[in-house]
Write a protein that holds these residues in place. Structure first.
Motif, PDB file in Angstrom:
ATOM      1  N   PHE A 270       0.799  -1.225   0.000  1.00 29.23           N
ATOM      2  CA  PHE A 270       0.000   0.000   0.000  1.00 29.23           C
ATOM      3  C   PHE A 270       0.833   1.278   0.000  1.00 29.23           C
ATOM      4  O   PHE A 270       0.297   2.350  -0.262  1.00 29.23           O
ATOM      5  N   ASN A 271       2.131   1.197   0.280  1.00 30.61           N
ATOM      6  CA  ASN A 271       2.960   2.396   0.361  1.00 30.61           C
ATOM      7  C   ASN A 271       2.911   3.230  -0.915  1.00 30.61           C
ATOM      8  O   ASN A 271       2.768   4.452  -0.855  1.00 30.61           O
ATOM      9  N   LYS A 272       3.011   2.604  -2.067  1.00 31.61           N
ATOM     10  CA  LYS A 272       2.990   3.373  -3.318  1.00 31.61           C
ATOM     11  C   LYS A 272       1.617   4.020  -3.549  1.00 31.61           C
ATOM     12  O   LYS A 272       1.538   5.133  -4.049  1.00 31.61           O
ATOM     13  N   TYR A 273       0.555   3.350  -3.115  1.00 26.15           N
ATOM     14  CA  TYR A 273      -0.786   3.929  -3.252  1.00 26.15           C
ATOM     15  C   TYR A 273      -0.974   5.090  -2.288  1.00 26.15           C
ATOM     16  O   TYR A 273      -1.619   6.090  -2.631  1.00 26.15           O
ATOM     17  N   ILE A 274      -0.411   4.957  -1.094  1.00 29.29           N
ATOM     18  CA  ILE A 274      -0.486   6.044  -0.119  1.00 29.29           C
ATOM     19  C   ILE A 274       0.214   7.280  -0.672  1.00 29.29           C
ATOM     20  O   ILE A 274      -0.320   8.394  -0.600  1.00 29.29           O
ATOM     21  N   ILE A 275       1.380   7.097  -1.238  1.00 27.47           N
ATOM     22  CA  ILE A 275       2.122   8.219  -1.827  1.00 27.47           C
ATOM     23  C   ILE A 275       1.321   8.820  -2.978  1.00 27.47           C
ATOM     24  O   ILE A 275       1.145  10.042  -3.062  1.00 27.47           O
ATOM     25  N   LEU A 276       0.825   7.976  -3.866  1.00 28.53           N
ATOM     26  CA  LEU A 276       0.054   8.441  -5.019  1.00 28.53           C
ATOM     27  C   LEU A 276      -1.181   9.223  -4.585  1.00 28.53           C
ATOM     28  O   LEU A 276      -1.422  10.341  -5.063  1.00 28.53           O
ATOM     29  N   VAL A 277      -1.950   8.665  -3.674  1.00 28.13           N
ATOM     30  CA  VAL A 277      -3.183   9.317  -3.218  1.00 28.13           C
ATOM     31  C   VAL A 277      -2.869  10.599  -2.455  1.00 28.13           C
ATOM     32  O   VAL A 277      -3.564  11.609  -2.607  1.00 28.13           O
ATOM     33  N   SER A 278      -1.804  10.576  -1.656  1.00 33.15           N
ATOM     34  CA  SER A 278      -1.426  11.744  -0.859  1.00 33.15           C
ATOM     35  C   SER A 278      -1.002  12.915  -1.733  1.00 33.15           C
ATOM     36  O   SER A 278      -1.136  14.076  -1.329  1.00 33.15           O
ATOM     37  N   ILE A 279      -0.485  12.632  -2.903  1.00 33.20           N
ATOM     38  CA  ILE A 279      -0.120  13.684  -3.859  1.00 33.20           C
ATOM     39  C   ILE A 279      -1.319  14.038  -4.739  1.00 33.20           C
ATOM     40  O   ILE A 279      -1.609  15.211  -4.972  1.00 33.20           O
ATOM     41  N   ALA A 280      -2.036  13.024  -5.200  1.00 32.46           N
ATOM     42  CA  ALA A 280      -3.130  13.236  -6.151  1.00 32.46           C
ATOM     43  C   ALA A 280      -4.276  14.049  -5.558  1.00 32.46           C
ATOM     44  O   ALA A 280      -4.796  14.957  -6.224  1.00 32.46           O
ATOM     45  N   ILE A 281      -4.667  13.752  -4.334  1.00 33.41           N
ATOM     46  CA  ILE A 281      -5.829  14.452  -3.760  1.00 33.41           C
ATOM     47  C   ILE A 281      -5.601  15.966  -3.700  1.00 33.41           C
ATOM     48  O   ILE A 281      -6.421  16.725  -4.235  1.00 33.41           O
TER      49      ILE A 281
ATOM     50  N   PHE B 141      -5.131  32.835   9.645  1.00 29.06           N
ATOM     51  CA  PHE B 141      -4.276  31.869  10.337  1.00 29.06           C
ATOM     52  C   PHE B 141      -4.994  30.524  10.445  1.00 29.06           C
ATOM     53  O   PHE B 141      -4.413  29.469  10.146  1.00 29.06           O
ATOM     54  N   ILE B 142      -6.250  30.564  10.863  1.00 31.30           N
ATOM     55  CA  ILE B 142      -7.028  29.320  10.993  1.00 31.30           C
ATOM     56  C   ILE B 142      -7.189  28.663   9.625  1.00 31.30           C
ATOM     57  O   ILE B 142      -6.991  27.450   9.484  1.00 31.30           O
ATOM     58  N   LEU B 143      -7.545  29.453   8.613  1.00 32.58           N
ATOM     59  CA  LEU B 143      -7.745  28.911   7.266  1.00 32.58           C
ATOM     60  C   LEU B 143      -6.466  28.283   6.712  1.00 32.58           C
ATOM     61  O   LEU B 143      -6.485  27.146   6.224  1.00 32.58           O
ATOM     62  N   ILE B 144      -5.358  28.995   6.799  1.00 34.47           N
ATOM     63  CA  ILE B 144      -4.101  28.496   6.228  1.00 34.47           C
ATOM     64  C   ILE B 144      -3.610  27.258   6.980  1.00 34.47           C
ATOM     65  O   ILE B 144      -3.192  26.269   6.360  1.00 34.47           O
ATOM     66  N   SER B 145      -3.691  27.284   8.309  1.00 33.38           N
ATOM     67  CA  SER B 145      -3.268  26.098   9.073  1.00 33.38           C
ATOM     68  C   SER B 145      -4.191  24.919   8.766  1.00 33.38           C
ATOM     69  O   SER B 145      -3.742  23.774   8.659  1.00 33.38           O
ATOM     70  N   HIS B 146      -5.468  25.200   8.591  1.00 30.67           N
ATOM     71  CA  HIS B 146      -6.440  24.149   8.229  1.00 30.67           C
ATOM     72  C   HIS B 146      -6.076  23.527   6.880  1.00 30.67           C
ATOM     73  O   HIS B 146      -6.051  22.302   6.739  1.00 30.67           O
ATOM     74  N   ILE B 147      -5.775  24.346   5.897  1.00 31.17           N
ATOM     75  CA  ILE B 147      -5.447  23.854   4.559  1.00 31.17           C
ATOM     76  C   ILE B 147      -4.153  23.034   4.586  1.00 31.17           C
ATOM     77  O   ILE B 147      -4.102  21.917   4.058  1.00 31.17           O
ATOM     78  N   ILE B 148      -3.121  23.575   5.199  1.00 34.88           N
ATOM     79  CA  ILE B 148      -1.832  22.871   5.251  1.00 34.88           C
ATOM     80  C   ILE B 148      -1.972  21.533   5.970  1.00 34.88           C
ATOM     81  O   ILE B 148      -1.500  20.497   5.483  1.00 34.88           O
ATOM     82  N   LEU B 149      -2.641  21.539   7.106  1.00 34.52           N
ATOM     83  CA  LEU B 149      -2.781  20.292   7.867  1.00 34.52           C
ATOM     84  C   LEU B 149      -3.752  19.311   7.208  1.00 34.52           C
ATOM     85  O   LEU B 149      -3.595  18.100   7.349  1.00 34.52           O
ATOM     86  N   SER B 150      -4.723  19.830   6.437  1.00 36.16           N
ATOM     87  CA  SER B 150      -5.630  18.911   5.721  1.00 36.16           C
ATOM     88  C   SER B 150      -4.872  18.150   4.631  1.00 36.16           C
ATOM     89  O   SER B 150      -5.226  17.018   4.305  1.00 36.16           O
ATOM     90  N   ILE B 151      -3.837  18.754   4.101  1.00 35.59           N
ATOM     91  CA  ILE B 151      -2.984  18.069   3.125  1.00 35.59           C
ATOM     92  C   ILE B 151      -2.056  17.089   3.844  1.00 35.59           C
ATOM     93  O   ILE B 151      -1.908  15.941   3.433  1.00 35.59           O
ATOM     94  N   ALA B 152      -1.470  17.540   4.937  1.00 37.35           N
ATOM     95  CA  ALA B 152      -0.529  16.705   5.697  1.00 37.35           C
ATOM     96  C   ALA B 152      -1.192  15.480   6.306  1.00 37.35           C
ATOM     97  O   ALA B 152      -0.560  14.429   6.455  1.00 37.35           O
ATOM     98  N   VAL B 153      -2.460  15.596   6.644  1.00 34.95           N
ATOM     99  CA  VAL B 153      -3.130  14.488   7.342  1.00 34.95           C
ATOM    100  C   VAL B 153      -3.478  13.331   6.400  1.00 34.95           C
ATOM    101  O   VAL B 153      -3.660  12.198   6.858  1.00 34.95           O
ATOM    102  N   ILE B 154      -3.524  13.580   5.109  1.00 34.80           N
ATOM    103  CA  ILE B 154      -3.902  12.516   4.166  1.00 34.80           C
ATOM    104  C   ILE B 154      -2.978  11.305   4.291  1.00 34.80           C
ATOM    105  O   ILE B 154      -3.467  10.194   4.552  1.00 34.80           O
ATOM    106  N   PRO B 155      -1.660  11.458   4.124  1.00 34.22           N
ATOM    107  CA  PRO B 155      -0.821  10.262   4.256  1.00 34.22           C
ATOM    108  C   PRO B 155      -0.830   9.700   5.674  1.00 34.22           C
ATOM    109  O   PRO B 155      -0.746   8.478   5.858  1.00 34.22           O
ATOM    110  N   LEU B 156      -0.966  10.565   6.670  1.00 32.36           N
ATOM    111  CA  LEU B 156      -1.009  10.077   8.050  1.00 32.36           C
ATOM    112  C   LEU B 156      -2.211   9.162   8.283  1.00 32.36           C
ATOM    113  O   LEU B 156      -2.084   8.096   8.884  1.00 32.36           O
ATOM    114  N   VAL B 157      -3.373   9.577   7.798  1.00 26.86           N
ATOM    115  CA  VAL B 157      -4.581   8.757   7.941  1.00 26.86           C
ATOM    116  C   VAL B 157      -4.402   7.429   7.204  1.00 26.86           C
ATOM    117  O   VAL B 157      -4.704   6.360   7.745  1.00 26.86           O
TER     118      VAL B 157
END
Length: 180
Positions: free
Chosen positions: A10-21, A118-134
């Motif tokens: 699943f690692n390659k799919y995680i990377i692909l999905v984490s970039i694609a989304i 600040f809330i919006l930008i942190s929300h956006i950045i962390l919403s991207i970062a959380v994809i591979p973590l999830v």
């Protein structure tokens, strides 16, 4: 019994999905169906629905942590699967809204303006970062690597919870500026 091959598979799919989304969302965010001659009614009713879904996701995440802390593994698994499904439903509605509706500008002034951004930008950045973590956290559970699952879940949970809660906060802050 741990399954190393499942995680590796699943690692390659995680990377692909984490970039694609994030890339697809960014591209679709800028696409307006009306610009292609597609006459659609703006889906302006969606923001309160997807904000509610974010709120429900936050509640489900907390319930899932409480379930596992109380030894209810099956309930935890069901709640986490629900949290992922809710996040996907949010994503589909969010993209659909932005493809059919013009962007809303935040009209707040004074100290609330930098707070909002600040809330919006942190929300956006962390919403991207959380994809591979999830995805990594979920796959480690599927692979029965519960020691590794627990370690990354301690990172994933607060970030995902923050994203879910700030999604609601961003909606509440910008809602007065929506044009109907």
């Amino acid at each position: 019994m741990e399954d190393n091959s499942l995680e590796q598979k699943f690692n390659k799919y995680i990377i692909l999905v984490s970039i694609a989304i994030p890339v697809v969302v960014a591209l679709l965010f800028s696409v307006k169906l009306k610009d292609f001659g597609i006459n659609v009614t703006p889906l302006s009713f969606l923001p309160p629905i997807y904000a509610t879904i974010n709120g429900i996701t936050a509640v489900v995440l907390v319930a899932a942590v409480l379930a596992i802390k109380n030894g209810k593994r099956k309930l935890h698994e069901q709640l986490m699967t629900s949290a992922i499904a809710l996040s996907l439903a949010f994503l589909v509605m969010y993209v659909a809204y932005h493809m059919t509706t013009d962007a809303t500008k935040f009209g707040g002034e004074g100290i609330i303006r930098p707070v909002y951004f600040f809330i919006l930008i942190s929300h956006i950045i962390l919403s991207i970062a959380v994809i591979p973590l999830v995805l990594i956290t979920y796959v480690r559970a599927l692979a029965n690597k519960f020691d590794k699952h627990k370690k990354i879940a301690k990172i994933t949970f607060p970030i995902w919870l923050y994203v879910a809660i700030t999604g609601v906060v961003v909606y509440l802050m910008i809602a007065p500026y929506y044009v109907n």
